[in-house]
Design a protein around this motif. Structure first.
Motif, short mmCIF file in Angstrom:
data_model
loop_
_atom_site.label_atom_id
_atom_site.label_comp_id
_atom_site.label_asym_id
_atom_site.label_seq_id
_atom_site.Cartn_x
_atom_site.Cartn_y
_atom_site.Cartn_z
N LEU A 118 0.82 -1.36 0.03
CA LEU A 118 0.08 0.00 0.07
C LEU A 118 0.86 1.29 0.07
O LEU A 118 0.25 2.46 -0.14
CB LEU A 118 -0.93 0.03 1.43
N GLN A 119 2.25 1.16 0.07
CA GLN A 119 2.90 2.30 0.29
C GLN A 119 2.82 3.09 1.33
O GLN A 119 2.37 4.49 0.95
CB GLN A 119 3.00 2.94 -1.13
N SER A 120 2.21 2.53 2.27
CA SER A 120 1.41 3.29 3.60
C SER A 120 2.09 4.57 4.18
O SER A 120 1.45 5.33 4.58
CB SER A 120 1.15 2.37 4.58
N ASP A 121 3.46 4.50 4.05
CA ASP A 121 4.14 5.68 4.59
C ASP A 121 3.63 7.12 3.54
O ASP A 121 3.76 8.14 4.39
CB ASP A 121 5.60 5.59 4.43
N TYR A 122 3.31 6.86 2.38
CA TYR A 122 3.05 7.74 1.51
C TYR A 122 1.67 7.85 1.29
O TYR A 122 1.14 9.25 0.75
CB TYR A 122 3.92 7.65 0.31
N THR A 123 0.72 6.84 1.50
CA THR A 123 -0.43 7.04 1.16
C THR A 123 -1.59 7.21 2.28
O THR A 123 -2.45 7.89 2.38
CB THR A 123 -1.11 5.86 0.33
N LEU A 124 -1.19 6.20 3.40
CA LEU A 124 -2.07 6.27 4.52
C LEU A 124 -1.45 7.27 5.65
O LEU A 124 -1.73 7.65 6.77
CB LEU A 124 -2.35 4.94 4.87
N GLY A 125 0.11 7.69 5.44
CA GLY A 125 0.59 8.75 6.32
C GLY A 125 1.62 7.81 7.34
O GLY A 125 1.41 6.70 7.60
N ALA A 126 2.88 8.30 7.10
CA ALA A 126 3.92 7.82 7.94
C ALA A 126 3.72 7.61 9.34
O ALA A 126 4.14 6.71 10.19
CB ALA A 126 5.31 8.61 7.71
N VAL A 216 -5.04 3.76 -3.12
CA VAL A 216 -4.79 2.42 -3.60
C VAL A 216 -3.93 2.77 -5.17
O VAL A 216 -3.13 2.07 -5.62
CB VAL A 216 -5.90 1.51 -4.27
N MET A 217 -4.57 3.70 -5.91
CA MET A 217 -3.81 4.49 -7.20
C MET A 217 -2.56 4.72 -6.87
O MET A 217 -1.76 4.73 -7.65
CB MET A 217 -4.82 5.36 -7.82
N GLY A 218 -2.42 5.66 -5.55
CA GLY A 218 -1.30 6.24 -5.50
C GLY A 218 -0.32 5.34 -4.95
O GLY A 218 0.93 5.44 -5.60
N ALA A 219 -0.69 4.04 -4.47
CA ALA A 219 0.51 3.13 -4.13
C ALA A 219 0.83 2.49 -5.28
O ALA A 219 2.02 2.22 -5.53
CB ALA A 219 -0.19 1.99 -3.30
N GLN A 220 -0.03 2.13 -6.28
CA GLN A 220 0.53 1.68 -7.69
C GLN A 220 1.68 2.63 -8.44
O GLN A 220 2.42 2.23 -9.10
CB GLN A 220 -0.57 1.39 -8.44
N THR A 221 1.35 3.85 -8.14
CA THR A 221 2.20 4.86 -9.06
C THR A 221 3.66 4.95 -8.10
O THR A 221 4.64 4.76 -8.77
CB THR A 221 1.70 6.25 -8.88
N LEU A 222 3.48 4.93 -6.89
CA LEU A 222 4.66 5.04 -5.84
C LEU A 222 5.80 3.93 -6.01
O LEU A 222 6.75 4.10 -6.00
CB LEU A 222 4.29 5.19 -4.40
N ARG A 223 5.16 2.60 -6.52
CA ARG A 223 5.85 1.63 -6.32
C ARG A 223 7.01 1.49 -7.30
O ARG A 223 7.85 0.95 -7.49
CB ARG A 223 5.06 0.14 -6.25
N THR A 227 12.95 4.78 -3.58
CA THR A 227 12.42 5.36 -2.28
C THR A 227 12.86 6.88 -2.19
O THR A 227 12.08 7.81 -1.73
CB THR A 227 13.20 4.77 -0.96
N ILE A 228 13.90 7.38 -2.59
CA ILE A 228 14.42 8.73 -2.58
C ILE A 228 13.42 9.81 -3.38
O ILE A 228 13.39 10.97 -3.09
CB ILE A 228 15.90 8.91 -3.17
N LEU A 229 12.74 9.36 -4.31
CA LEU A 229 11.88 9.96 -5.09
C LEU A 229 10.49 10.10 -4.69
O LEU A 229 9.69 10.70 -4.93
CB LEU A 229 12.08 9.91 -6.62
N LYS A 230 10.19 9.23 -3.77
CA LYS A 230 8.66 8.80 -3.23
C LYS A 230 7.89 10.07 -2.56
O LYS A 230 6.76 10.42 -3.07
CB LYS A 230 8.45 7.67 -2.39
N PRO A 231 8.43 10.78 -1.82
CA PRO A 231 8.17 12.06 -1.24
C PRO A 231 7.57 13.03 -2.38
O PRO A 231 6.54 13.69 -2.15
CB PRO A 231 8.98 12.74 -0.25
N ILE A 232 8.68 13.18 -3.57
CA ILE A 232 8.07 14.06 -4.38
C ILE A 232 7.03 13.54 -5.28
O ILE A 232 6.05 14.40 -5.77
CB ILE A 232 9.59 14.40 -5.47
N VAL A 233 6.90 12.34 -5.80
CA VAL A 233 6.03 11.75 -6.43
C VAL A 233 4.48 11.62 -5.65
O VAL A 233 3.69 11.85 -6.45
CB VAL A 233 6.29 10.16 -6.41
N ARG A 234 4.58 11.61 -4.30
CA ARG A 234 3.65 11.60 -3.65
C ARG A 234 2.62 13.06 -3.86
O ARG A 234 1.69 13.14 -3.94
CB ARG A 234 3.58 11.49 -2.10
#
Length: 511
Positions: A118-126, A216-223, A227-234
């Motif tokens: 779910l890339q939960s740190d970035y979708t559901l919150g760290a 859910v869509m955000g998790a698919q994108t973030l994967r 990792t270094i780019l994920k905060p920007i991608v979010r």
């Protein structure tokens, strides 16, 4: 003798050799050791370096069939399937499932699996992922207050149904079921979570429905990103930040007012304090947890809605589809519901007496597979060995073949057929009266997961579902147009939902 001087080329080669010896080669050795362990687990699909990508592409469209193939080919064992970015191990059989339930979080981690899938740190919150105290709130005060707040839930069900299914006794109306159900359940759940009038606010209702899709869509994108780019991608490529901002607009005034009351009375207890999710979360958030308190409460309310609305809506919708396609069941269930409500009223105690309704709900979910093809996802934090000797290397996600188990004739007699009172018949047997309930633990039925991480909100979900279905049964007649059958479920990868476009016809019942 003068020291040997190295040319720039020689220096570069020496540094390259050191880099290979200290970083790349050890990493390759670890990767090779991990792959040797994975290679010992049979593959469904191709395991070749390039051909596995074709199998991963096929999985997106045929996950259910692929997992059924593995389940039938390797009964009670493990098999692996390729994804574009990783391997996933699927297990079945009571022994392996029990091993997963008993495993410590240091071996098989629910949280780390959610962080990955779910890339939960970035979708559901760290913050909720790192300190999930909202789980304690759901498990204890939320569940404990179900009885005390049941009148509110019942009232909101009646009002929401009147708004969303405005049927009359004189004519049938068509209702687009899944989205209508989501609006009803968002409203009903949030009457319990945040109270009226916010639970009825159209933007707040839509926000909670959309947040699940955005996450859910955000998790698919973030994967797809390192990792270094994920905060920007979010921020740039997902709708999650916009959802948090919308939620904050609605919830911040409530949170600040509660904090002001605490300060005014010098205590967390004050006159007419609302008995709701925001209060329970604030009670749990003491000391260091009070930092950035508005965001932390907002993120947790969104988290709980994420778990409550989507899965409950899917379950409710598929149950209505089964009622519409099996009209003979409606009267049987009414004959259970109406005397119980007459005796006990619309209460949590009444819901507990509705065994046939509980069985019907559990059976429809077993048959429809609305938990998806897999359940109980865990990530191995270190090499984990099952009782049968199967080794899952660290860093691998392992799941249970839930849908395949639910369709296994050796577990359920005539597993492909709807037997609405399968589980209530089991409960009628001597010594079984408290077993086989929808919210209970069952080694062969993993709708709510298992072990320590069994869904903490299952008691709320099941009671809410019973109240919703019981209300439909006593208030409406329902059917499919032209006596239609249960519409095919819609699969996307290992996820599933009832048909999004199917309409159900309703008419106000005349008793």
């Amino acid at each position: 003798m003068s020291p040997i001087s190295l040319t720039p080329l020689s220096q570069a080669l020496s540094l390259g050799a050191i880099f290979l010896l200290t970083l790349v080669i050890p990493k390759f050795i670890r990767w090779r050791a991990r792959m040797n362990k994975l290679n010992a687990i049979p593959t469904v699909g191709s395991s070749g370096f390039f051909s596995s990508y074709e199998s991963a592409r096929r999985y997106k469209e045929h996950a259910r069939e692929i997992i059924l193939e593995g389940y039938q080919k390797y009964p009670g064992q493990a098999f692996k399937i390729p994804h574009v970015d990783r391997w996933e191990v699927i297990v079945s059989g009571k022994e392996m499932i029990e091993d997963m339930k008993k495993a410590s979080d240091m071996d098989l981690s629910f949280e780390e699996a959610a962080r990955e899938t779910l890339q939960s740190d970035y979708t559901l919150g760290a913050a909720p992922a790192q300190d999930p105290y909202h789980i304690t709130v759901v498990r204890t005060p939320l569940t404990r207050n179900l009885g005390a707040r049941f009148d509110d839930i019942r009232e909101e069900i009646v009002l929401a149904m009147e708004d969303q299914i405005p049927a009359k006794a004189s004519e049938w109306i068509k209702v687009p079921m899944l989205y209508t159900t989501m609006k009803i359940i968002s409203r009903t759940s949030n009457r319990f979570f945040v109270g009226a009038p916010l639970c009825r606010d159209p933007d707040y209702i839509n926000l909670n429905i959309e947040y699940t899709v955005n996450a859910v869509m955000g998790a698919q994108t973030l994967r797809r990103y390192p990792t270094i780019l994920k905060p920007i991608v979010r921020q740039l490529k997902t709708n999650v930040p916009a959802s948090v901002k919308r939620a904050t607009k609605h919830l911040e005034p409530l949170i600040l007012e509660r904090l002001r009351k605490e300060e005014e009375y010098g205590s967390s207890e004050w006159p007419d304090k609302p008995n709701d999710l925001i209060s329970w979360l604030l009670d749990e958030a003491q000391g260091e947890r009070r930092k950035n308190i508005v965001y932390n409460i907002v993120a947790r309310v969104l988290n709980i809605n994420f778990g409550a609305i989507h899965t409950t809506s899917i379950t409710f919708t598929s149950s209505l589809f089964h009622l519409a396609s099996n009209p003979e069941l409606v009267q049987t269930l009414r004959e259970e519901v109406e005397p119980i409500v007459k005796e006990l009223g619309w209460t949590k105690a009444a819901m507990g007496q509705m065994r046939k309704l509980d069985s019907f709900m559990k059976e429809t979910q077993r048959l429809s597979g609305n938990i998806g093809a897999t359940s109980m996802g865990r990530m191995a934090l270190r090499d984990f060995t099952f009782s049968n000797g199967t080794v899952i290397p660290a860093g691998t996600i392992v799941c249970v073949a839930a849908y395949a188990m639910n369709r296994d004739d050796e577990i359920y007699e005539e597993a492909d057929k709807l037997n609405p009172f399968r589980f209530s018949d089991m409960r009628a047997q001597e010594g079984e009266s408290t077993k086989h309930q929808m919210a209970g633990a069952d080694p062969s039925y993993v709708l709510f997961g298992g072990g320590r991480h069994m869904c903490p909100g299952r008691f709320f979900a099941v009671n809410e579902l019973k109240a919703l279905l019981a209300h439909v049964l006593v208030t409406y007649d329902l059917k499919f147009e032209n006596g239609g059958e249960y519409p095919p479920d819609e699969w996307r990868g290992a996820g599933v939902s009832p048909s999004r476009s199917t309409m159900v016809m309703f008419r106000k019942r005349v008793a």
